[in-house]
Design an enzyme around this catalytic site. Structure first.
Site, PDB file in Angstrom:
ATOM      1  N   GLY A 106      35.618  36.883  46.118  1.00 15.94           N
ATOM      2  CA  GLY A 106      35.671  35.487  45.668  1.00 15.94           C
ATOM      3  C   GLY A 106      37.070  34.909  45.771  1.00 15.94           C
ATOM      4  O   GLY A 106      37.275  33.792  46.263  1.00 15.94           O
ATOM      5  N   ARG A 160      38.881  50.429  43.496  1.00 22.53           N
ATOM      6  CA  ARG A 160      39.714  49.469  42.769  1.00 22.53           C
ATOM      7  C   ARG A 160      40.686  50.149  41.808  1.00 22.53           C
ATOM      8  O   ARG A 160      41.771  49.628  41.561  1.00 22.53           O
ATOM      9  CB  ARG A 160      38.834  48.474  42.005  1.00 22.53           C
TER      10      ARG A 160
END
Ligand code: ADP
Ligand code: MG
Length: 396
Positions: free
Chosen positions: A376, A38
């Protein structure tokens, strides 16, 4: 369509302070960053701003410290990795709300990078508190959101602050995620095949319903297939099922008809253990004492044939308990088929933490068009919902 960093290409940015929301919510083990994916994903946006002489202030959350300062959730280990990745020293602002912070932000040099401590050390973050957002906004001249993985939450650093700092634009990572998960899927090349797996129907039923009008096939695997079996009146033995979601499965089957493709055979075992005794059986012949842990060989072939012929493929959720071999065989077969579809010219998109991990473990992450960084958030988008962190950005 949202305004992007690219739209600022010809604007005078030299010396401006950019407040950049990134997703540095990385796994930390023993005080160190265990996976820097990330952090690396945010580098193109940071580099672009530095090249243009901006002062770059980075905001991120890490874990769930519940509004309180806690050493375990500090971004200090992230700062160390970021320095290595950038190859230059960065500043770390431990107290981003201190009264001297606005002047400190102005003293940053052009091209210099500062990381602010965990946004969730402030209780106002998850409450989307405008006062907190205002304090961050005081530190900068414009706003960039590159935190796709946090865009499904209306938090102070993703939503409120985007209304206070203008322009408010999408960074490169955010732009790419929206390009694949929103634009390409709004008008998919056909055949369009979706593969949905994982543990629970309840978390993905919205995605199934949102995709149904668009897709040629939705291939169902994972534990959720067993809940569909119950809806068909089949015996599922000791399998993991969601007994209270049988209605959801029945309604999806009614809405989807033959577009919902269930496994015809499955791999079952009496215990979940590496290389334990197992057998492939038809879905009509699941023994009472056994559990379904993977899709069977006939299903693997059927699914793979549909996938390699497709022009658009979306995959979310493993086909079985891929963490425990040999129950990874179905998931691996699907990963290879998706890679082959990409080679055949299809647009292929993989989302979901576990599916992405399975793809990476099979060394196939480079062989799909797009790997989503936000589980999500990608599910919400696929489910037809808009993301508050995206909605708050300027329109293109
Ligand atoms: P993703 O993170 O890709 O969205 P999910 O979190 O929905 O995927 O589901 C992944 C989990 O589902 C994995 O831990 C996997 O072991 C589990 N799973 C898949 N198939 C089965 C099954 N047949 N029985 C029990 N668990 C399963
Ligand atoms: Mg998961």
């Amino acid at each position: 369509m949202k305004r992007t960093l690219r739209s600022l290409e010809n604007q005078p940015l030299e010396g401006l302070r950019a407040l950049v929301r990134v997703d540095f919510n990385v796994p930390i083990k023993e005080g160190r960053v265990a996976d820097a994916t990330r952090i690396r994903a945010a580098l193109p946006t940071i580099a672009w701003l530095r090249d243009r002489g901006c002062r770059v202030l980075l905001l991120s959350h890490l874990g769930r410290p519940n509004g309180k300062r806690a050493a375990d959730f500090s971004l200090v280990p992230v700062a160390q990795v970021l320095e290595k990745e950038l190859g230059v020293p960065i500043q770390f602002f431990e107290e981003p709300l201190a009264p001297d912070m606005p002047s400190k932000s102005k003293r940053l040099r052009r091209g210099e990078v500062a990381l602010l401590e965990n946004t969730r050390f402030h209780s106002g973050e998850t409450a989307n508190d405008p006062k907190l957002a205002r304090a961050w906004a005081e530190l900068a001249d414009f706003y960039v959101n590159d935190a796709f993985g946090a865009a499904h939450r209306a938090h102070a650093s993703t939503e409120a602050v985007a209304h206070m700092l203008k322009p408010a634009v999408a960074g490169f990572l955010m732009e790419r995620e929206l390009e694949y998960l929103e634009e390409k899927l709004a008008n998919p090349s056909k055949p369009f095949v979706a593969i949905i797996g994982g543990a629970k129907i309840s978390g993905k039923i919205d995605v199934i319903h949102a995709l149904l009008p668009q897709v040629d096939d939705i291939l169902i695997g994972g534990a959720m297939a067993s809940t569909f079996f119950l809806a068909l009146g089949l015996n599922t033995g000791a399998s993991l099922v969601e007994a209270d979601s049988i209605d959801l499965a029945t309604r999806a089957l009614e809405a989807g008809g033959t577009r919902i493709v269930l496994p015809t055979d499955v791999v079952v075992a009496n215990e979940l253990a590496t290389n334990t005794a197992n057998q492939s059986v038809s879905r009509e012949a699941i023994p009472n004492e056994a559990s379904v842990y993977d899709i069977g060989p006939e299903t693997r072939n059927d699914f793979a044939q549909r996938i390699v012929r497709a022009k658009t493929v979306v995959w979310n959720g493993p086909m079985g308990v891929f963490e425990v071999p040999p129950f990874d065989a179905g998931t691996n077969a699907i990963a290879h088929a998706v890679a082959e579809a990409t080679d055949n010219g299809a647009t292929t998109i993989v989302g979901g933490g576990d599916s992405v991990a399975a793809l990476a473990a099979a060394n196939l992450a480079e062989r799909v068009s797009h790997v989503s960084t936000g589980g999500g958030a990608s599910l919400e988008l696929l489910g037809g919902k808009s993301l508050p962190g995206v909605v708050a950005l300027d329109d293109a």
